[in-house]
Design a protein around this motif. Structure first.
Motif, PDB file in Angstrom:
ATOM      1  N   GLN A 212     102.438 -36.008 -16.615  1.00  0.00           N
ATOM      2  CA  GLN A 212     101.930 -36.037 -15.114  1.00  0.00           C
ATOM      3  C   GLN A 212     100.744 -34.927 -15.291  1.00  0.00           C
ATOM      4  O   GLN A 212      99.654 -35.182 -14.914  1.00  0.00           O
ATOM      5  CB  GLN A 212     102.854 -35.852 -14.192  1.00  0.00           C
ATOM      6  N   ILE A 213     101.137 -33.792 -15.764  1.00  0.00           N
ATOM      7  CA  ILE A 213      99.946 -32.904 -15.796  1.00  0.00           C
ATOM      8  C   ILE A 213      99.007 -33.311 -16.782  1.00  0.00           C
ATOM      9  O   ILE A 213      97.615 -33.251 -16.387  1.00  0.00           O
ATOM     10  CB  ILE A 213     100.495 -31.384 -16.715  1.00  0.00           C
ATOM     11  N   LEU A 214      99.145 -33.880 -17.913  1.00  0.00           N
ATOM     12  CA  LEU A 214      98.115 -34.558 -18.969  1.00  0.00           C
ATOM     13  C   LEU A 214      97.320 -35.440 -18.077  1.00  0.00           C
ATOM     14  O   LEU A 214      96.080 -35.664 -18.409  1.00  0.00           O
ATOM     15  CB  LEU A 214      98.616 -34.790 -20.257  1.00  0.00           C
ATOM     16  N   LYS A 215      97.967 -36.469 -17.411  1.00  0.00           N
ATOM     17  CA  LYS A 215      97.359 -37.430 -16.762  1.00  0.00           C
ATOM     18  C   LYS A 215      96.204 -37.083 -15.541  1.00  0.00           C
ATOM     19  O   LYS A 215      95.259 -37.504 -15.448  1.00  0.00           O
ATOM     20  CB  LYS A 215      98.329 -38.504 -15.833  1.00  0.00           C
ATOM     21  N   VAL A 216      96.549 -36.050 -14.903  1.00  0.00           N
ATOM     22  CA  VAL A 216      95.846 -35.347 -13.986  1.00  0.00           C
ATOM     23  C   VAL A 216      94.480 -34.853 -14.847  1.00  0.00           C
ATOM     24  O   VAL A 216      93.600 -35.067 -14.184  1.00  0.00           O
ATOM     25  CB  VAL A 216      96.275 -34.135 -13.309  1.00  0.00           C
ATOM     26  N   ALA A 217      94.725 -33.992 -15.955  1.00  0.00           N
ATOM     27  CA  ALA A 217      93.691 -33.503 -16.489  1.00  0.00           C
ATOM     28  C   ALA A 217      92.689 -34.754 -17.090  1.00  0.00           C
ATOM     29  O   ALA A 217      91.505 -34.380 -17.196  1.00  0.00           O
ATOM     30  CB  ALA A 217      94.404 -32.858 -17.914  1.00  0.00           C
ATOM     31  N   ILE A 226      93.276 -28.054 -21.886  1.00  0.00           N
ATOM     32  CA  ILE A 226      94.574 -27.697 -21.513  1.00  0.00           C
ATOM     33  C   ILE A 226      95.292 -27.364 -22.868  1.00  0.00           C
ATOM     34  O   ILE A 226      95.506 -28.128 -23.690  1.00  0.00           O
ATOM     35  CB  ILE A 226      95.401 -28.923 -20.917  1.00  0.00           C
ATOM     36  N   VAL A 227      96.234 -26.456 -22.753  1.00  0.00           N
ATOM     37  CA  VAL A 227      97.009 -25.745 -23.976  1.00  0.00           C
ATOM     38  C   VAL A 227      98.323 -25.610 -23.471  1.00  0.00           C
ATOM     39  O   VAL A 227      98.433 -24.990 -22.850  1.00  0.00           O
ATOM     40  CB  VAL A 227      96.257 -24.525 -24.535  1.00  0.00           C
ATOM     41  N   PHE A 228      99.271 -26.377 -24.178  1.00  0.00           N
ATOM     42  CA  PHE A 228     100.649 -25.920 -24.013  1.00  0.00           C
ATOM     43  C   PHE A 228     101.186 -25.358 -25.024  1.00  0.00           C
ATOM     44  O   PHE A 228     101.211 -25.684 -26.307  1.00  0.00           O
ATOM     45  CB  PHE A 228     101.426 -27.420 -23.731  1.00  0.00           C
ATOM     46  N   THR A 229     101.673 -24.092 -24.882  1.00  0.00           N
ATOM     47  CA  THR A 229     102.248 -23.346 -26.173  1.00  0.00           C
ATOM     48  C   THR A 229     103.527 -23.674 -26.554  1.00  0.00           C
ATOM     49  O   THR A 229     104.099 -23.194 -27.553  1.00  0.00           O
ATOM     50  CB  THR A 229     101.937 -21.780 -25.715  1.00  0.00           C
ATOM     51  N   GLY A 230     104.393 -23.905 -25.441  1.00  0.00           N
ATOM     52  CA  GLY A 230     105.984 -24.026 -25.587  1.00  0.00           C
ATOM     53  C   GLY A 230     106.458 -22.625 -25.326  1.00  0.00           C
ATOM     54  O   GLY A 230     105.591 -21.709 -24.787  1.00  0.00           O
ATOM     55  N   PRO A 231     107.586 -22.247 -25.633  1.00  0.00           N
ATOM     56  CA  PRO A 231     108.186 -20.888 -25.281  1.00  0.00           C
ATOM     57  C   PRO A 231     107.485 -19.985 -26.031  1.00  0.00           C
ATOM     58  O   PRO A 231     107.316 -20.168 -27.289  1.00  0.00           O
ATOM     59  CB  PRO A 231     109.382 -21.046 -25.387  1.00  0.00           C
ATOM     60  N   ILE A 232     107.210 -18.520 -25.587  1.00  0.00           N
ATOM     61  CA  ILE A 232     106.442 -17.656 -26.293  1.00  0.00           C
ATOM     62  C   ILE A 232     107.367 -16.416 -26.515  1.00  0.00           C
ATOM     63  O   ILE A 232     108.060 -16.184 -25.508  1.00  0.00           O
ATOM     64  CB  ILE A 232     105.150 -17.528 -25.816  1.00  0.00           C
ATOM     65  N   SER A 233     107.100 -15.507 -27.215  1.00  0.00           N
ATOM     66  CA  SER A 233     107.649 -14.117 -27.289  1.00  0.00           C
ATOM     67  C   SER A 233     107.422 -13.202 -26.396  1.00  0.00           C
ATOM     68  O   SER A 233     106.142 -13.440 -25.577  1.00  0.00           O
ATOM     69  CB  SER A 233     107.338 -13.514 -28.670  1.00  0.00           C
ATOM     70  N   GLU A 234     108.003 -12.281 -25.939  1.00  0.00           N
ATOM     71  CA  GLU A 234     107.597 -11.210 -25.110  1.00  0.00           C
ATOM     72  C   GLU A 234     106.201 -10.397 -25.274  1.00  0.00           C
ATOM     73  O   GLU A 234     105.151 -10.419 -24.796  1.00  0.00           O
ATOM     74  CB  GLU A 234     108.664  -9.959 -24.896  1.00  0.00           C
ATOM     75  N   ASN A 235     105.924 -10.298 -26.841  1.00  0.00           N
ATOM     76  CA  ASN A 235     104.704  -9.839 -27.424  1.00  0.00           C
ATOM     77  C   ASN A 235     103.570 -10.768 -26.808  1.00  0.00           C
ATOM     78  O   ASN A 235     102.554 -10.298 -26.246  1.00  0.00           O
ATOM     79  CB  ASN A 235     104.689  -9.560 -28.712  1.00  0.00           C
ATOM     80  N   ASP A 236     103.765 -12.032 -27.152  1.00  0.00           N
ATOM     81  CA  ASP A 236     102.755 -13.033 -26.761  1.00  0.00           C
ATOM     82  C   ASP A 236     102.237 -13.221 -25.493  1.00  0.00           C
ATOM     83  O   ASP A 236     101.265 -13.098 -24.973  1.00  0.00           O
ATOM     84  CB  ASP A 236     103.084 -14.215 -27.737  1.00  0.00           C
ATOM     85  N   LYS A 237     103.641 -13.113 -24.732  1.00  0.00           N
ATOM     86  CA  LYS A 237     103.319 -13.118 -23.024  1.00  0.00           C
ATOM     87  C   LYS A 237     102.424 -12.088 -22.577  1.00  0.00           C
ATOM     88  O   LYS A 237     101.569 -12.415 -21.851  1.00  0.00           O
ATOM     89  CB  LYS A 237     104.586 -13.193 -22.406  1.00  0.00           C
TER      90      LYS A 237
END
Length: 342
Positions: A212-217, A226-237
């Motif tokens: 749905q997000i990509l459809k709007v994009a 639009i970039v989906f990173t998936g889960p990220i580490s505390e450092n990367d956050k």
């Protein structure tokens, strides 16, 4: 504490470690009820009651325990009927705001929570909004209650290491589980008429919602940014939070909103929805979307960034984040543990 990439894990992690720092070990002992995969998360020498799935049906012997703190209202593990003082922390009633949740499921959730409330001596809400929600939809039966805010998760103990993938272009950032209540599909129009990227970090819990997000994009011709990173580490956050142009959080259901104060810790412009607890947490140090009409949101983004660049409220925003302290949170809970009785 089975899943390290969600807010509840970080709530338990920071609360537990902060309690260990301020507890009076000569006068009191604390034990942690933990699954095997988290047995050493608070150190190897802690007192631990091992969690087992059979406890959902037959709770273990806990006669030596005076106070039981259930840190999440939806837990399947609860010492019903046991003769000890119980504190229940309620993080949210988000199921009330889930458009896809049936009335029957909502009634079942309310019934399950009411049963825990009835069996507890004290109810803690993580925001005034949550406590108000409890009073509206459930019976607290003259129970003692309190509001204890979460602390800010970010620390300065380790340097931020640059992630393998970085963005040289200016980018807008948000983080959270990819589900409907996070409302991320309203964000792609904010990329119209500029060169920003939108970075969305978090577990992709709903493939349909990601579509749905990509459809709007695609409808706004910005899908390539639009970039989906998936889960990220505390450092990367921390890297994303410290390098983004702005942090966006259009969620429609939050009991607190830990990512908000994490972004504020870095002094970033934070633009939030006005739903549920977010105005309480952001206060006058955040900017707000009054609604989710694309043209309104685009105007808010432009005006917010212009105001931020003109007035430089970096220090004020950071001070707002620092006002949410895990040490203060731990002391408030410890005071409860020390004074509560059956």
């Amino acid at each position: 504490m089975r899943h390290s990439y969600n807010g509840l894990y970080h709530y338990c992690y920071h609360l537990g470690n902060s309690i260990l720092k301020v507890i009076n070990e000569d006068q009191e002992n604390i034990s942690f009820y933990l699954p095997d995969q988290a047995e050493n998360v608070f150190g190897k020498d802690i007192n631990r009651l091992p969690q087992n799935f059979t406890h959902k049906f037959l709770f273990p012997n806990i006669k030596k325990i005076d106070v039981w703190h259930c840190t999440y209202q939806g837990s399947k593990y609860y010492p019903f009927g046991k003769n000890l003082a119980k504190i229940l922390t309620v993080h949210d009633l988000n199921f009330l705001y889930d458009r896809n949740r049936s009335k029957a499921k909502i009634r079942r959730h309310l019934s399950d929570l009411q049963r825990k409330i009835d069996d507890s001596q004290h109810i803690v809400a993580i925001s005034s909004f949550v406590l108000d929600d409890l009073n509206k939809h459930l019976s607290l039966s003259n129970k003692s209650t309190s509001v204890i805010y979460n602390g800010c998760n970010v620390d300065d103990l380790s340097p931020i290491i640059q992630p393998e993938v970085i963005y040289n272009e200016p980018f807008l950032f948000t983080i959270g589980t990819i589900v409907n209540k996070k409302n991320f599909h309203v964000l792609p129009p904010l990329l119209h008429s500029n060169n920003y990227k939108l970075v969305i970090a978090g577990i992709e819990s709903s493939r349909d919602y990601k579509k749905q997000i990509l459809k709007v994009a695609e409808a706004w011709n910005v899908a390539d940014r639009i970039v989906f990173t998936g889960p990220i580490s505390e450092n990367d956050k921390k890297w994303y939070l410290s390098n983004c142009t702005a942090f966006l959080f259009p969620s429609i259901a939050e009991g607190f909103g830990l990512p908000v104060i994490e972004a504020m810790y870095f002094g970033k412009p934070v633009i939030l929805s006005k739903c549920t607890s977010l105005p309480e947490i952001g206060g006058d140090s955040a900017y707000y979307f009054e609604n989710f009409d694309p043209s309104h949101m685009q105007e808010v983004l432009v005006n917010s960034l212009e105001h931020y660049n003109r007035t430089n409220p970096h220090d004020k925003i950071k001070e707002r984040a620092k006002s949410f302290s895990w040490e203060r949170t731990a002391m408030q809970y410890l005071e409860l543990y020390r004074t509560i009785s059956v």
